[in-house]
Write a protein that holds these residues in place. Structure first.
Motif, short mmCIF file in Angstrom:
data_model
loop_
_atom_site.label_atom_id
_atom_site.label_comp_id
_atom_site.label_asym_id
_atom_site.label_seq_id
_atom_site.Cartn_x
_atom_site.Cartn_y
_atom_site.Cartn_z
N UNK A 6 -8.79 -63.21 -120.20
CA UNK A 6 -7.37 -63.42 -120.38
C UNK A 6 -7.08 -64.92 -120.28
N UNK A 7 -6.11 -65.37 -121.08
CA UNK A 7 -5.78 -66.79 -121.04
C UNK A 7 -4.93 -67.10 -119.82
N UNK A 8 -4.14 -66.12 -119.38
CA UNK A 8 -3.26 -66.33 -118.24
C UNK A 8 -3.37 -65.15 -117.28
N UNK A 9 -2.88 -65.36 -116.08
CA UNK A 9 -2.96 -64.28 -115.11
C UNK A 9 -1.61 -63.98 -114.49
N UNK A 10 -0.84 -63.19 -115.21
CA UNK A 10 0.47 -62.77 -114.71
C UNK A 10 0.25 -61.65 -113.70
N UNK A 11 1.34 -61.23 -113.05
CA UNK A 11 1.22 -60.12 -112.09
C UNK A 11 0.73 -58.86 -112.78
N UNK A 12 1.19 -58.64 -114.02
CA UNK A 12 0.77 -57.44 -114.75
C UNK A 12 -0.73 -57.45 -115.00
N UNK A 13 -1.24 -58.63 -115.36
CA UNK A 13 -2.68 -58.74 -115.62
C UNK A 13 -3.47 -58.50 -114.33
N UNK A 26 10.68 -78.35 -116.51
CA UNK A 26 10.25 -77.52 -115.39
C UNK A 26 9.98 -76.12 -115.92
N UNK A 27 8.81 -75.60 -115.67
CA UNK A 27 8.43 -74.33 -116.29
C UNK A 27 7.74 -73.40 -115.31
N UNK A 28 7.85 -72.11 -115.59
CA UNK A 28 7.05 -71.13 -114.86
C UNK A 28 5.76 -70.90 -115.68
N UNK A 29 4.79 -70.28 -115.07
CA UNK A 29 3.50 -70.09 -115.74
C UNK A 29 3.65 -69.37 -117.07
N UNK A 30 4.42 -68.30 -117.04
CA UNK A 30 4.55 -67.48 -118.25
C UNK A 30 5.22 -68.28 -119.36
N UNK A 31 6.31 -68.99 -118.99
CA UNK A 31 7.05 -69.73 -120.02
C UNK A 31 6.19 -70.82 -120.64
N UNK A 32 5.27 -71.36 -119.88
CA UNK A 32 4.48 -72.48 -120.37
C UNK A 32 3.32 -72.03 -121.27
N UNK A 33 3.15 -70.73 -121.35
CA UNK A 33 2.05 -70.22 -122.17
C UNK A 33 2.21 -70.63 -123.61
N UNK A 34 1.13 -71.11 -124.17
CA UNK A 34 1.19 -71.44 -125.58
C UNK A 34 1.92 -72.74 -125.87
N UNK A 35 2.46 -73.38 -124.83
CA UNK A 35 3.12 -74.67 -125.05
C UNK A 35 2.07 -75.67 -125.49
N UNK A 36 2.26 -76.23 -126.63
CA UNK A 36 1.30 -77.23 -127.06
C UNK A 36 2.05 -78.54 -127.22
N UNK A 37 1.87 -79.41 -126.28
CA UNK A 37 2.60 -80.67 -126.30
C UNK A 37 1.56 -81.77 -126.46
N UNK A 38 1.58 -82.38 -127.60
CA UNK A 38 0.57 -83.39 -127.85
C UNK A 38 0.72 -84.57 -126.91
N UNK A 42 -6.66 -59.94 -122.74
CA UNK A 42 -5.95 -58.86 -122.04
C UNK A 42 -4.47 -59.16 -121.92
N UNK A 43 -4.12 -60.43 -121.72
CA UNK A 43 -2.69 -60.77 -121.58
C UNK A 43 -1.93 -60.46 -122.87
N UNK A 44 -2.57 -60.74 -123.98
CA UNK A 44 -1.91 -60.45 -125.26
C UNK A 44 -1.79 -58.95 -125.48
N UNK A 47 1.70 -57.02 -126.12
CA UNK A 47 1.90 -56.24 -127.33
C UNK A 47 2.11 -54.76 -127.02
N UNK A 48 2.21 -54.44 -125.74
CA UNK A 48 2.54 -53.07 -125.36
C UNK A 48 1.39 -52.09 -125.41
N UNK A 49 0.16 -52.58 -125.27
CA UNK A 49 -1.01 -51.70 -125.37
C UNK A 49 -1.42 -51.05 -124.05
#
Ligand code: AMP
Length: 434
Positions: free
Chosen positions: A194-201, A307-319, A165-167, A171-173
């Motif tokens: 949904x992978x994340x739970x923003x205010x919109x979600x 230092x990150x907010x939830x949204x910014x950290x989405x998809x961050x893949x740090x090994x 749902x977040x995606x 994507x404007x759906x």
């Protein structure tokens, strides 16, 4: 736990067995009973967790049971199949993948499913729909085209799934989704993933789901044993001091820190830098270039604290990210699971520490309820909570995201006291962290 205990039909179990699934994944263990019970569901799970079977299997089970009740050998199915479940996905790839899985799981059932998405000719899809399908997997735009051409009737739908749902929102759906929902019967079961739970979600969930159960898992584990979680109670005004102290004393070289607001992320990064800890902030107001650079610097060790907010950290893949700090707890418990899921990936050990002040105890409670276990507390000498400080009402953010000014002045500490404690902590006089 085995699949046998979930109440699925032998024909479904046979199909699962042939997929070589030996036991249900955490999301399946949690979601399948909820869906079978008929409740709405808000699930926090990314691709890779087994979420497709998490909603696919119980939908097949319910549909199969309904067929057994209404179609007997003496009285075979009359007329064309009526659409039972509608699964909306953001991309054609995901839709196709869901369709493939549903076909695999329904191999031994008399169930017909179809995948439709845009970018290809609509006519063959219309032809296939003419014969009737039980389960339709669709991208929102193409589904609306089909509805407008009267190729699909949504009035019989009993179960709606919004996958990723977040995606879909990204994507404007949103308008397409709302148009589709307006065509569905009011009485239906709604499942949102949904992978994340923003205010919109959250806002979308509120308008679609009715008294939902929520379940959450992180990608590689559900609040896994690989991640050691701690809560460190601390007064709000001493959080930064404690954080700098913990980073210094424990010699953390790479730590991802979550704040709730963009303002908070910037501010904290600046303060950490002043404390001599190289830090950078990433959030939605920064340009893509600045975010990419900050991430690259963090990965190659030039920055110690990101230092990150939830949204910014989405998809961050740090090994091999070893440490995650929740400088502030997220408003929504599910986000906690996603935050800590950034560490302890791929069989590596990780540590997640939440700095919790008195105002956040309710959030902590709902997180512990979600992960179904209490999080152990650690203490640092010299950073004990001041029992005189009482909880404050949640502060409203201003338009710029900056917290509103404190109304209550805390007179229990003098500036001198503060200086002393800063000095002591920066000299590491206090040594016990656990
Ligand atoms: P998904 O998150 O639905 O995209 O699933 C990720 C992958 O896990 C897919 O390849 C599934 O076939 C697989 N999978 C789903 N459930 C299980 C299970 N219980 N055991 C093993 N693999 C599974």
């Amino acid at each position: 736990m085995s699949f046998d205990s979930l109440g699925l039909d032998a024909k479904i179990l046979q199909a699962i067995h042939e997929q070589n699934y030996t036991e249900p994944t955490p999301i399946q263990q949690q979601a399948i009973p909820v869906i079978l019970s008929g409740k709405d569901l808000m699930a926090s799970a990314q691709t890779g967790t087994g979420k497709t079977a998490g909603f696919g299997l119980p939908i097949l089970q319910k549909l199969h049971e309904m067929q057994l009740k209404t179609v007997t050998k003496a009285e075979p199915r009359k007329g064309k199949r009526r659409l039972y479940a509608l699964i909306l996905a953001p991309t054609r790839e995901l839709a196709a993948q869901i369709g493939e899985n549903i076909r695999d799981y329904s191999r031994y059932l008399a169930i017909r499913s179809l995948v439709v998405f845009g970018g290809v000719s609509i006519n063959p899809q219309m032809m296939k729909l003419r014969g009737g399908v039980d389960i339709l997997i669709a991208t929102p735009g193409r589904l609306l085209d089909l509805v407008h051409q009267n190729a699909v009737d949504l009035s019989s739908v009993k179960v709606l799934v919004l996958d990723e749902a977040d995606r879909m929102l990204d994507m404007g759906f949103i308008h397409d989704i709302r148009r589709v929902i307006a065509k569905l019967p009011k009485k239906r079961q709604n499942l949102m993933f949904s992978a994340t739970f923003s205010d919109d979600i959250k806002a979308l969930a509120q308008t679609i789901l009715k008294s939902p159960e929520s379940v959450a898992v992180a990608k590689t584990n559900s609040a896994s044993e690989q991640i050691t979680q701690y809560v460190h109670r601390v007064d709000k005004r001493r959080k930064r001091e404690l954080l700098s102290y913990l980073i210094g004393k424990n010699q953390w070289q790479q730590v991802l820190i979550f704040t709730r607001t963009k303002y908070g992320a910037n501010h904290l990064a600046e303060q950490l830098t002043k404390d001599g800890i190289k830090a950078s902030a990433i959030h939605g107001n920064k340009s893509q270039g600045a975010r990419t650079k900050a991430l690259a610097d963090f990965k190659n060790g030039q920055i110690r604290a990101l230092v990150a907010t939830d949204i910014a950290a989405r998809g961050l893949d740090i090994e091999l990210l070893p440490y995650v700090v929740n400088y502030e707890l997220p408003q929504v418990a599910e986000d906690y699971v996603h935050r800590i899921g950034r560490t302890g990936r791929a069989q590596n050990q990780g540590q997640a520490i939440s700095l919790v002040c008195i105002d956040e105890l309710a959030q902590l409670k709902s997180i512990e309820k979600l992960i179904k276990k209490p999080i152990p507390e650690i203490f640092t000498q010299g950073f004990e909570v001041d029992p005189r400080i009482k909880a404050e009402p949640v502060k409203k953010a201003t338009a710029k995201g900056a917290p509103a000014k404190r109304r209550r002045v805390d007179k229990t500490r003098t500036p001198k006291n503060n200086q002393n404690s800063m000095k002591q902590s920066s000299h590491h006089t206090y040594s016990k962290t656990n």
